[in-house]
Design an enzyme around this catalytic site. Structure first.
Site, PDB file in Angstrom:
ATOM      1  N   VAL A 128      -0.413   3.811   1.930  1.00  0.00           N
ATOM      2  CA  VAL A 128      -0.350   5.280   1.853  1.00  0.00           C
ATOM      3  C   VAL A 128      -1.389   5.948   2.756  1.00  0.00           C
ATOM      4  O   VAL A 128      -1.622   7.149   2.659  1.00  0.00           O
ATOM      5  CB  VAL A 128      -0.537   5.753   0.390  1.00  0.00           C
ATOM      6  CG1 VAL A 128       0.628   5.300  -0.472  1.00  0.00           C
ATOM      7  CG2 VAL A 128      -1.867   5.267  -0.200  1.00  0.00           C
ATOM      8  N   ASP A 129      -1.997   5.172   3.671  1.00  0.00           N
ATOM      9  CA  ASP A 129      -3.097   5.696   4.493  1.00  0.00           C
ATOM     10  C   ASP A 129      -2.651   6.306   5.819  1.00  0.00           C
ATOM     11  O   ASP A 129      -3.463   6.865   6.546  1.00  0.00           O
ATOM     12  CB  ASP A 129      -4.136   4.597   4.762  1.00  0.00           C
ATOM     13  CG  ASP A 129      -3.490   3.292   5.236  1.00  0.00           C
ATOM     14  OD1 ASP A 129      -2.509   3.355   6.010  1.00  0.00           O
ATOM     15  OD2 ASP A 129      -3.960   2.214   4.818  1.00  0.00           O
ATOM     16  N   GLN A 170       4.104  -0.302   2.469  1.00  0.00           N
ATOM     17  CA  GLN A 170       3.713   0.083   1.106  1.00  0.00           C
ATOM     18  C   GLN A 170       2.446   0.933   1.134  1.00  0.00           C
ATOM     19  O   GLN A 170       2.084   1.523   0.129  1.00  0.00           O
ATOM     20  CB  GLN A 170       3.426  -1.175   0.279  1.00  0.00           C
ATOM     21  CG  GLN A 170       4.621  -2.036  -0.027  1.00  0.00           C
ATOM     22  CD  GLN A 170       4.176  -3.319  -0.731  1.00  0.00           C
ATOM     23  OE1 GLN A 170       3.815  -4.285  -0.091  1.00  0.00           O
ATOM     24  NE2 GLN A 170       4.197  -3.317  -2.047  1.00  0.00           N
ATOM     25  N   HIS A 211       5.813   4.147  -0.283  1.00  0.00           N
ATOM     26  CA  HIS A 211       5.033   4.647  -1.425  1.00  0.00           C
ATOM     27  C   HIS A 211       4.402   6.002  -1.129  1.00  0.00           C
ATOM     28  O   HIS A 211       3.452   6.406  -1.797  1.00  0.00           O
ATOM     29  CB  HIS A 211       3.968   3.621  -1.822  1.00  0.00           C
ATOM     30  CG  HIS A 211       4.528   2.376  -2.420  1.00  0.00           C
ATOM     31  ND1 HIS A 211       3.776   1.246  -2.655  1.00  0.00           N
ATOM     32  CD2 HIS A 211       5.783   2.065  -2.836  1.00  0.00           C
ATOM     33  CE1 HIS A 211       4.540   0.300  -3.190  1.00  0.00           C
ATOM     34  NE2 HIS A 211       5.769   0.778  -3.291  1.00  0.00           N
ATOM     35  N   ALA A 234      -0.926  -4.066   1.472  1.00  0.00           N
ATOM     36  CA  ALA A 234      -2.351  -3.747   1.375  1.00  0.00           C
ATOM     37  C   ALA A 234      -3.229  -4.588   2.290  1.00  0.00           C
ATOM     38  O   ALA A 234      -4.261  -4.118   2.779  1.00  0.00           O
ATOM     39  CB  ALA A 234      -2.811  -3.902  -0.074  1.00  0.00           C
ATOM     40  N   THR A 281      -6.701  -3.497   4.211  1.00  0.00           N
ATOM     41  CA  THR A 281      -8.022  -3.998   3.813  1.00  0.00           C
ATOM     42  C   THR A 281      -8.817  -4.474   5.028  1.00  0.00           C
ATOM     43  O   THR A 281     -10.048  -4.400   5.029  1.00  0.00           O
ATOM     44  CB  THR A 281      -7.914  -5.155   2.790  1.00  0.00           C
ATOM     45  OG1 THR A 281      -7.055  -6.172   3.315  1.00  0.00           O
ATOM     46  CG2 THR A 281      -7.370  -4.669   1.464  1.00  0.00           C
TER      47      THR A 281
END
Length: 246
Positions: free
Chosen positions: A106-107, A104, A122, A27, A31
């Site tokens: 998902v974008d 990990q 994911h 993540a 971010t």
């Protein structure tokens, strides 16, 4: 947060020397592009725990809430764009300094930035399919709450929900690449989620961590660079170019 230039140079040397470098992102990579962490307290979700919405149970029995949550996530991803660190990784792949990316996230930002060999552990928000039969559908159909054009069931994003298994092929491919790597770079993850938190211990070569925060757990890292993934990747890329020109 200052990263030692000697550490930047060391990582650049390892990347140039490596025959098989694999990247694993979490993540913290997203971010920095303005995508909120899955677990962050965001407006509407201060009253509803995202961990309860991103479930098979919510999809089947609280679809309106489920749909609202994922519509917000999809629109947020569409509004933002991959930061320049993603482009660095895509450039390394094209120059054969990088073998694969496991993520990990998902974008789909790795793919959007130009990386080809990406394992989405994911799943991906934009890989929309129907709930009943897995028929593919468009993101727009999901956002507009359209039913599946083939079987009439509701649509869902192609992410792994709590209560579902990881995509087996992506997991096996990523694991295989990591086990064969002589350099594994872990970027922007707290390594809190099972089973991906096992991946560092699967690597037989050097393991490098790039993260803003300290990691909890008994991991061995050959090098730790604390700070912005975007800045560190760009700095390392600059050092690689300098080393190759010497």
């Amino acid at each position: 947060m200052m990263v030692q230039d000697s550490d930047i140079q060391q990582l650049a040397r390892w990347i140039v020397q490596s025959k098989k470098t694999v990247i694993f992102t979490g993540a913290g990579m997203s971010t920095e592009s303005g995508i909120p962490d899955f677990r962050s307290d965001q407006g509407l979700w201060k009253k509803t725990d995202p961990m309860e919405v991103a479930t098979v149970e919510a999809m089947n029995h609280r679809y309106d809430l489920f749909h609202e949550f994922y519509s917000i996530r999809i629109k947020n991803v569409q509004k933002k764009k991959p930061h320049t660190g993603y482009s660095v990784l895509a450039e390394w792949e094209k120059k054969e300094n990088l073998t694969a990316v496991a993520t990990q996230n998902v974008d789909r930002y790795h793919r959007k930035a130009g990386s080809d060999n990406v394992y989405e552990l994911h799943g991906a928000l934009e890989a929309v399919r129907c709930i009943r039969a897995g028929h593919s559908a468009s993101v727009e159909d999901f956002l507009n709450k359209q039913p599946c054009s083939q079987c009439g069931s509701s649509l869902r994003p192609g992410v792994v929900l709590f209560g579902e298994m990881l995509p087996q092929q992506s997991w096996e491919n990523a694991l295989n690449q990591i086990q064969q790597s002589d350099l594994l770079m872990i970027i922007g993850t707290s390594l809190q989620v099972h089973p991906v938190n096992m991946l560092p211990s699967m690597a037989k070569g050097k393991v490098v961590l790039i993260n803003r925060d300290d990691i909890q757990g008994s991991y061995h890292f050959d090098l730790i660079l604390k700070g912005s993934a975007e800045k560190i990747l760009n700095d390392v890329n600059q050092r690689i170019k300098e080393q190759k020109n010497q």
